[in-house]
Enzyme design. Sequence first.
Site, mmCIF file in Angstrom:
data_model
loop_
_atom_site.group_PDB
_atom_site.id
_atom_site.type_symbol
_atom_site.label_atom_id
_atom_site.label_comp_id
_atom_site.label_asym_id
_atom_site.label_seq_id
_atom_site.Cartn_x
_atom_site.Cartn_y
_atom_site.Cartn_z
ATOM 1 N N CYS A 275 0.892 -1.157 0.000
ATOM 2 C CA CYS A 275 0.000 0.000 0.000
ATOM 3 C C CYS A 275 0.933 1.210 0.000
ATOM 4 O O CYS A 275 2.074 1.101 -0.469
ATOM 5 C CB CYS A 275 -0.953 -0.021 1.195
ATOM 6 S SG CYS A 275 -0.140 -0.150 2.803
ATOM 7 N N ASN A 276 0.502 2.340 0.530
ATOM 8 C CA ASN A 276 1.371 3.513 0.502
ATOM 9 C C ASN A 276 2.551 3.347 1.460
ATOM 10 O O ASN A 276 3.705 3.388 1.063
ATOM 11 C CB ASN A 276 0.575 4.770 0.850
ATOM 12 C CG ASN A 276 1.328 6.042 0.486
ATOM 13 O OD1 ASN A 276 2.498 5.989 0.110
ATOM 14 N ND2 ASN A 276 0.673 7.178 0.578
#
Length: 241
Positions: free
Chosen positions: A120-121
């Site tokens: 994810c980020n």
Amino acid sequence: MFNGDLTEEQLKTVIQGPGDVEWKYEMRRECQEILPGLLLGPFVASKSLETLRSLNITHIVCIRDQKEAFSVKPRFPDQFMYLVLDVEDNEEQNLIRLFPSAKGFIDTAIANGGRVLVHCNGGISLSPAFVVMFVMQHYGLSWEDALHMVQNRRYCISPNGGFLTQIKEYEAIYRANRAVSSYPTMPRNVSRRKREEDDEEEGDSMSDRDDDRKRPLVEHDHAPSSYSSVVDDPDPYAMES
């Protein structure tokens, strides 16, 4: 591989992970291998083609909040197979509904000899929640053991409270599904034959009941003579005037 494929000691070793790794803060910007063929990390790890090639990555699961779509996106779509999931990183987001597509993608990749990066980020909350659910079902673990297994390889993970609640709920779901799938089912031809036998027995029973209704309650081989004379002889007083 499931829990039943490993001894208790082997499973304990899997959960504990490598004990000789000294975690450093900058390692959160890297990705770590959680189980053979499955790696977990932040988006920055997916931006380096050199890094991805050095890790022999073939598939990437890109999990992002829709607001991050302009920056967190597939960078090398001609080099790797991607699965993109738009997921809000908040406690109300339903992960369980989205998990099957991620699991299917990872299972297929690993079964064909591939290596998958899930990111994810930041690689802290969102993507780790998916990976925890995956290893939980993959090894047949409790949610606590699955969480510890991932944390022992990527120390910085911290799924939010809503995600942790769903991870706990998913343990009951996958165990129930496994119990149902392992329950022996009756072959269709056997079931059909059983129904036909039941129908035949029911038909015989109904036939017997019909015969009982048709049969006289009292049966006589010969009618009494007195009864016959009353029916057949003319009235003795009919000829008298």
